[in-house]
Design an enzyme around this catalytic site. Structure first.
Site, PDB file in Angstrom:
ATOM      1  N   ASP A 251      10.179   5.669  -9.959  1.00 38.52           N
ATOM      2  CA  ASP A 251       9.839   6.300 -11.384  1.00 38.52           C
ATOM      3  C   ASP A 251      10.162   7.662 -11.702  1.00 38.52           C
ATOM      4  O   ASP A 251      10.656   8.197 -12.689  1.00 38.52           O
ATOM      5  CB  ASP A 251       8.096   6.452 -11.583  1.00 38.52           C
ATOM      6  CG  ASP A 251       7.606   4.963 -11.864  1.00 38.52           C
ATOM      7  OD1 ASP A 251       8.266   3.974 -12.145  1.00 38.52           O
ATOM      8  OD2 ASP A 251       6.283   5.241 -12.050  1.00 38.52           O
TER       9      ASP A 251
ATOM     10  N   LYS B 183      -0.676  -4.320  -3.134  1.00 41.04           N
ATOM     11  CA  LYS B 183      -1.936  -3.720  -2.787  1.00 41.04           C
ATOM     12  C   LYS B 183      -2.198  -2.251  -3.256  1.00 41.04           C
ATOM     13  O   LYS B 183      -1.551  -1.276  -2.484  1.00 41.04           O
ATOM     14  CB  LYS B 183      -2.234  -3.879  -1.119  1.00 41.04           C
ATOM     15  CG  LYS B 183      -3.362  -3.618  -0.591  1.00 41.04           C
ATOM     16  CD  LYS B 183      -3.784  -2.122  -0.247  1.00 41.04           C
ATOM     17  CE  LYS B 183      -5.099  -1.916   0.438  1.00 41.04           C
ATOM     18  NZ  LYS B 183      -5.309  -0.645   0.721  1.00 41.04           N
TER      19      LYS B 183
ATOM     20  N   SER C  51       0.705  -1.162   0.050  1.00 40.53           N
ATOM     21  CA  SER C  51      -0.021   0.057  -0.012  1.00 40.53           C
ATOM     22  C   SER C  51       0.793   1.295  -0.154  1.00 40.53           C
ATOM     23  O   SER C  51       1.598   1.675  -1.089  1.00 40.53           O
ATOM     24  CB  SER C  51      -0.986  -0.018   1.312  1.00 40.53           C
ATOM     25  OG  SER C  51      -2.037   0.903   1.125  1.00 40.53           O
TER      26      SER C  51
END
Length: 458
Positions: free
Chosen positions: A311, A325, A300
């Site tokens: 990224d 998740k 999460s």
């Protein structure tokens, strides 16, 4: 006919109540007449079953408990993370998010009718008793968990400080279940810890994302900079075994290290669930190299931070593929007093490059599997995609493979030899992932600036 009308009126009343409490709309108008009739028919069926249970079940039932179970069953049929929070549990959840509660110190979810430990929280009774991520709890004080809701099981695990509790644990790699006695304690969730590794590497561990986590990371960075000054070669952000928590804190922690650009976005069926979060100007480390450590139990909010830093090419992610998740649960308050709620999945998370975290998780730039003893060597951790009713990933695969040439072949071979040696050892393994990260940052710090940029993954 009169019976049907009464049942229809009752069903209509239930539908109106649902609409008022949850914000749902009831179909109206001629085009929706068939759908409306179908809705009434199913609500009528629900009421008839409830009335039969009331009048004919072998023992007298608690109407409130039966209705709560029906609500819980409805939400559970959607996905593993949508759930109902009755007043007792809702209060406990609020306290936990604020960073202080009473209990054992474990993050849990339901799996196959048992309580699954997502991860124990550091320095809590559960961690000190040897409870591990992936453990299944089958009995609490001799009473079977099967047939109970997660709410009921959590309530049984909470209790007065100093009182003992006996849980029966099923652990993969162990032939039989075993009992563990734990003494309940006041759990103060200190979610952030820091220290210096190898004289010049800052180490920050985040165990959960509660209301103190963002501030805790900022304070840790400040303390490390004061202690090391210009001698700091890099920072390791350890998110292993971190089950997640508050989205706002994940954004704040990512923002502490990202200079500009997107951190995370969410997309749902309703417009208000489509949001984007962007970094504010400033990097607390001024571009100093970073490594993020993750494993199969990083979930999460942990995956949001790891995905954002990966990224944005701000950090190298090292370890194992994360849990996967990648959904948002909105807390919708119910009841006149607002003391109960449902936690409903309303959107998916996406990394800055548009990758959905759901089911796939975050794949590390450098895979370093933590060695386990021989009995557990072949163990494959269960992830989000293995859970019943898990939501599908809605994006195509993105290839994150890239070359990372910040270490020589000899050094990489040396680390791999250590891993193999630990895999074949019966002694407690060293933290190979951490050692790998330290070695990597030491090497990156000796590279010229252009080479450091080339060492980061595309």
């Amino acid at each position: 006919m009169r019976i049907w009308k009464t049942a229809r009126q009752t069903a209509l009343g239930m539908a109106v109540t649902l609409a008022l409490t949850t914000g749902l709309s009831i179909p109206s108008g001629p085009p929706a007449a068939a759908a409306e009739d179908d809705l009434y028919e199913h609500l009528n069926l629900l009421m008839r079953v409830f009335q039969r249970v009331q009048s004919e079940y072998v023992d007298e039932v608690d109407d409130r408990e039966v209705i709560e179970a029906a609500i819980q069953g409805m939400l559970r049929s959607l996905d593993p993370h949508s759930t109902y929070l009755n007043p007792d549990v809702y209060q406990q959840v609020r306290v936990q998010m604020e960073g202080e509660y009473g209990g054992l110190g474990i993050e849990v979810q339901m799996e196959d009718g048992l309580v699954k430990v997502v991860s124990p929280i550091d320095d809590t009774p559960a961690a000190e008793a040897g409870i591990e991520g992936g453990d299944l709890i089958s009995h609490i004080d001799g009473q079977a968990v099967m047939g109970q809701t997660l709410t009921e099981a959590v309530k049984k695990m909470r209790g007065p400080v100093g009182s003992p509790i006996n849980i029966t644990v099923i652990r993969e790699g162990e032939s039989d279940p075993f009992d563990v006695e734990i003494v309940r304690d006041r759990i103060l969730v200190r979610s952030v810890r820091h220290r210096v590794e190898a004289e010049t590497i800052g180490y920050i561990r985040v165990t959960t994302f509660n209301m103190q986590s963002g501030e805790g990371v900022e304070q840790a960075v400040t303390a490390l900079k004061e202690e090391l000054g210009g001698r700091m070669d890099g920072v390791i952000l350890d998110l292993r075994n971190n089950p997640g928590g508050l989205l706002d804190e994940a954004v704040r922690i990512s923002d502490a290290f990202v200079e500009r650009g997107e951190i995370v976005s969410t997309r749902g069926r309703r417009r208000q669930n489509n949001n984007r979060w962007f970094a504010t100007e400033g990097d607390m480390l001024d571009g100093l190299p970073m490594v993020v450590l993750v494993n199969a139990y990083s979930a999460s909010a942990s995956e949001i931070v790891a995905g954002a830093l990966q990224d944005q090419r701000r950090a190298l992610v090292i370890g194992d593929q994360t849990f996967g998740k990648g959904t948002v649960q909105s807390e919708i308050r119910l009841g006149r007093a607002g003391d109960q709620a449902i936690r409903l999945t309303t959107a998916r998370y996406y990394t800055p490059s548009g990758r959905s975290i759901q089911e796939r998780g975050i794949e590390p730039d450098i895979e370093v599997l933590f060695p386990r003893d021989k009995a557990r060597k072949a163990r494959k951790p269960r992830r989000e995609k293995d859970l019943q009713n898990s939501i599908d990933n809605d994006t195509q695969d993105v290839d994150r493979a890239g070359e990372v040439d910040a270490m020589s072949e000899e050094e990489i071979a040396h680390i791999e030899a250590l891993i193999e040696a630990q895999n074949d050892s019966d002694t407690a393994p060293a933290d190979i992932q951490l050692q790998y990260a330290i070695k990597l940052l030491k090497n990156i710090s000796m590279l010229p600036i252009p080479q450091i940029a080339e060492a980061r993954p595309e």
